[in-house]
Scaffold this motif. Structure first.
Motif, PDB file in Angstrom:
ATOM      1  N   GLY A 107       0.795  -1.213   0.031  1.00 11.35           N
ATOM      2  CA  GLY A 107      -0.046  -0.109   0.030  1.00 11.35           C
ATOM      3  C   GLY A 107       1.022   1.384   0.031  1.00 11.35           C
ATOM      4  N   ALA A 108       2.062   1.208  -0.575  1.00  9.67           N
ATOM      5  CA  ALA A 108       3.056   2.293  -0.429  1.00  9.67           C
ATOM      6  C   ALA A 108       3.690   2.461  -1.687  1.00  9.67           C
ATOM      7  CB  ALA A 108       3.802   2.302   0.920  1.00  9.67           C
ATOM      8  N   ASP A 109       3.310   3.148  -2.625  1.00 11.43           N
ATOM      9  CA  ASP A 109       3.885   3.215  -4.079  1.00 11.43           C
ATOM     10  C   ASP A 109       5.272   3.702  -4.052  1.00 11.43           C
ATOM     11  OD1 ASP A 109       1.742   1.889  -5.065  1.00 11.43           O
ATOM     12  OD2 ASP A 109       0.667   3.684  -5.748  1.00 11.43           O
ATOM     13  N   TRP A 110       5.514   4.597  -2.943  1.00  9.17           N
ATOM     14  CA  TRP A 110       7.036   5.278  -3.038  1.00  9.17           C
ATOM     15  C   TRP A 110       7.696   4.721  -2.151  1.00  9.17           C
ATOM     16  CZ3 TRP A 110       7.902   9.244  -6.500  1.00  9.17           C
ATOM     17  CH2 TRP A 110       6.841   9.587  -7.241  1.00  9.17           C
ATOM     18  N   THR A 111       7.529   3.633  -1.227  1.00 13.30           N
ATOM     19  CA  THR A 111       8.229   3.000  -0.214  1.00 13.30           C
ATOM     20  C   THR A 111       8.926   1.684  -0.908  1.00 13.30           C
ATOM     21  OG1 THR A 111       7.352   3.765   1.479  1.00 13.30           O
ATOM     22  CG2 THR A 111       8.547   1.856   1.940  1.00 13.30           C
ATOM     23  N   PHE A 112      10.464   1.494  -0.910  1.00 11.59           N
ATOM     24  CA  PHE A 112      11.037   0.384  -1.432  1.00 11.59           C
ATOM     25  C   PHE A 112      12.035  -0.210  -0.375  1.00 11.59           C
ATOM     26  CE2 PHE A 112       9.922   3.677  -4.667  1.00 11.59           C
ATOM     27  CZ  PHE A 112       9.128   2.657  -5.745  1.00 11.59           C
ATOM     28  N   ARG A 113      12.606  -1.308  -0.513  1.00  9.36           N
ATOM     29  CA  ARG A 113      13.597  -1.681   0.015  1.00  9.36           C
ATOM     30  C   ARG A 113      14.504  -2.762  -0.746  1.00  9.36           C
ATOM     31  NH1 ARG A 113      10.342  -5.471   4.152  1.00  9.36           N
ATOM     32  NH2 ARG A 113       8.843  -6.314   2.655  1.00  9.36           N
ATOM     33  N   ASN A 114      15.852  -3.112  -0.193  1.00 10.86           N
ATOM     34  CA  ASN A 114      16.752  -3.777  -1.146  1.00 10.86           C
ATOM     35  C   ASN A 114      17.184  -4.920  -0.416  1.00 10.86           C
ATOM     36  OD1 ASN A 114      18.194  -2.567   0.569  1.00 10.86           O
ATOM     37  ND2 ASN A 114      19.972  -2.257  -0.762  1.00 10.86           N
ATOM     38  N   LEU A 115      16.261  -5.581   0.471  1.00  9.26           N
ATOM     39  CA  LEU A 115      16.840  -6.941   0.948  1.00  9.26           C
ATOM     40  C   LEU A 115      15.222  -7.709   1.259  1.00  9.26           C
ATOM     41  CD1 LEU A 115      17.016  -6.213   4.721  1.00  9.26           C
ATOM     42  CD2 LEU A 115      15.990  -4.844   3.453  1.00  9.26           C
ATOM     43  N   TYR A 116      15.639  -9.071   1.847  1.00 11.13           N
ATOM     44  CA  TYR A 116      14.415  -9.758   2.011  1.00 11.13           C
ATOM     45  C   TYR A 116      13.525  -9.159   2.985  1.00 11.13           C
ATOM     46  CZ  TYR A 116      17.834 -10.976   5.880  1.00 11.13           C
ATOM     47  OH  TYR A 116      18.511 -10.718   6.738  1.00 11.13           O
ATOM     48  N   HIS A 117      12.359 -10.142   3.219  1.00 13.30           N
ATOM     49  CA  HIS A 117      11.349  -9.603   3.980  1.00 13.30           C
ATOM     50  C   HIS A 117      11.434 -10.945   5.033  1.00 13.30           C
ATOM     51  CE1 HIS A 117       8.293 -12.263   2.270  1.00 13.30           C
ATOM     52  NE2 HIS A 117       8.318 -11.388   1.167  1.00 13.30           N
ATOM     53  N   ASP A 118      10.585 -10.750   6.161  1.00  8.59           N
ATOM     54  CA  ASP A 118      10.650 -11.878   7.159  1.00  8.59           C
ATOM     55  C   ASP A 118       9.937 -12.865   7.082  1.00  8.59           C
ATOM     56  OD1 ASP A 118      12.321 -10.271   9.111  1.00  8.59           O
ATOM     57  OD2 ASP A 118      10.917  -8.892   9.862  1.00  8.59           O
ATOM     58  N   ASP A 119       9.263 -12.827   6.056  1.00  9.04           N
ATOM     59  CA  ASP A 119       8.628 -14.371   5.697  1.00  9.04           C
ATOM     60  C   ASP A 119       9.689 -15.119   5.110  1.00  9.04           C
ATOM     61  OD1 ASP A 119       5.992 -16.014   5.081  1.00  9.04           O
ATOM     62  OD2 ASP A 119       6.837 -16.022   3.288  1.00  9.04           O
ATOM     63  N   TYR A 120      10.575 -14.609   4.483  1.00  7.43           N
ATOM     64  CA  TYR A 120      11.749 -15.546   3.945  1.00  7.43           C
ATOM     65  C   TYR A 120      12.835 -15.954   5.260  1.00  7.43           C
ATOM     66  CZ  TYR A 120      16.129 -16.746   1.443  1.00  7.43           C
ATOM     67  OH  TYR A 120      17.414 -17.070   1.260  1.00  7.43           O
ATOM     68  N   GLN A 121      12.999 -14.964   5.928  1.00  3.64           N
ATOM     69  CA  GLN A 121      13.914 -15.306   6.936  1.00  3.64           C
ATOM     70  C   GLN A 121      13.353 -16.186   8.029  1.00  3.64           C
ATOM     71  OE1 GLN A 121      16.748 -12.721  10.302  1.00  3.64           O
ATOM     72  NE2 GLN A 121      14.913 -11.503   9.405  1.00  3.64           N
TER      73      GLN A 121
END
Length: 249
Positions: A107-121
């Motif tokens: 829900g945030a078109d201007w928010t990004f990241r360059n790493l995995y998220h916690d579902d993967y971790q």
């Protein structure tokens, strides 16, 4: 101009300081190579103190400054989530190199990241404990914020899938609950083979010291999440850090 939003004070300050050094070096190298269209890029550093309310205040300040074009941050998932509506309403890019909660970019078109998220971790941690360590019983100790709760939920979900029993859960609020004797005792009484710590380095170290030094609980494996990865744990942990492992970004 760019903004940088790390926590530079509080128990999470080492992570913020690392982000600050990295940003400073990157800007120096970028400008030395010619900058942006021949012009140097500036760096403005703010301290959100690891507090969501402060992160929101800083976001409001930055969106009112037309010279700020990109915000690199925030570090904590709770801070990134708290500030993202402000950035997205104004169309200012928020790029986090550290926030792993699964909801960060939703829900945030201007928010990004360059790493995995916690579902993967979370999947990886549960798999590692069950299939690499060969353990059947684990306990989870987590910080009661967006990061800790989200990671705990992911670990719990995949633990059920892999047949790993979660025998106990304890939690705390960072910088507010500093007595870890009670949660450590609760964990020990549940008799897990592994204690999974979904937290940042300072509180993880305090808990580990109680487990190893105060309770003399030597035969349990301590496995930390990525937030535990900091030199402080090794430098100040002594025997409490010996043999502990952690995931890594």
């Amino acid at each position: 101009s760019r903004g940088r939003r790390p926590p530079l004070t509080g128990s999470n300050a080492a992570n913020g300081e690392s982000m600050k050094r990295g940003a400073t070096l990157a800007i120096k190298q970028f400008n030395a190579a010619g900058g942006l269209n021949g012009e140097p890029v500036g760096l403005q550093i703010e301290d959100d103190k690891g507090e969501p309310n402060e992160a929101t205040n800083i976001a409001k300040k930055l969106v009112s400054d037309d010279t700020i074009k990109v915000v690199v941050g925030h570090f904590n998932s709770a801070c990134t989530n708290a500030a993202k509506d402000t950035y997205n309403t104004k169309g200012l890019v928020e790029f986090t190199p550290a926030s792993t909660n699964v909801t960060i970019c939703r829900g945030a078109d201007w928010t990004f990241r360059n790493l995995y998220h916690d579902d993967y971790q979370g999947r990886y941690i549960a798999y590692y404990v069950k299939h690499k360590l060969g353990h059947d019983r684990a306990a989870i100790a987590f910080e009661n914020d967006d990061y800790g709760r989200g990671l705990k939920e992911a670990i719990t979900a995949y633990a059920a899938e892999y047949g790993l029993e979660i025998v106990a859960e304890v939690n705390w609020i960072r910088e507010r609950n500093m007595d870890f004797k009670t949660p450590a005792t609760t964990l020990q009484e549940a008799e897990p083979q592994t204690v999974i710590i979904a937290a940042l380095y300072n509180e993880a170290l305090l808990l580990s010291k109680v487990i190893r030094n105060d309770l003399g609980w030597a035969d349990v494996t301590i496995l930390g999440s990525d937030g535990v990865m900091d030199d402080t744990v090794i430098e100040q942990g002594g025997g409490a850090a010996e043999g502990a492992t952690a995931t890594r970004r």
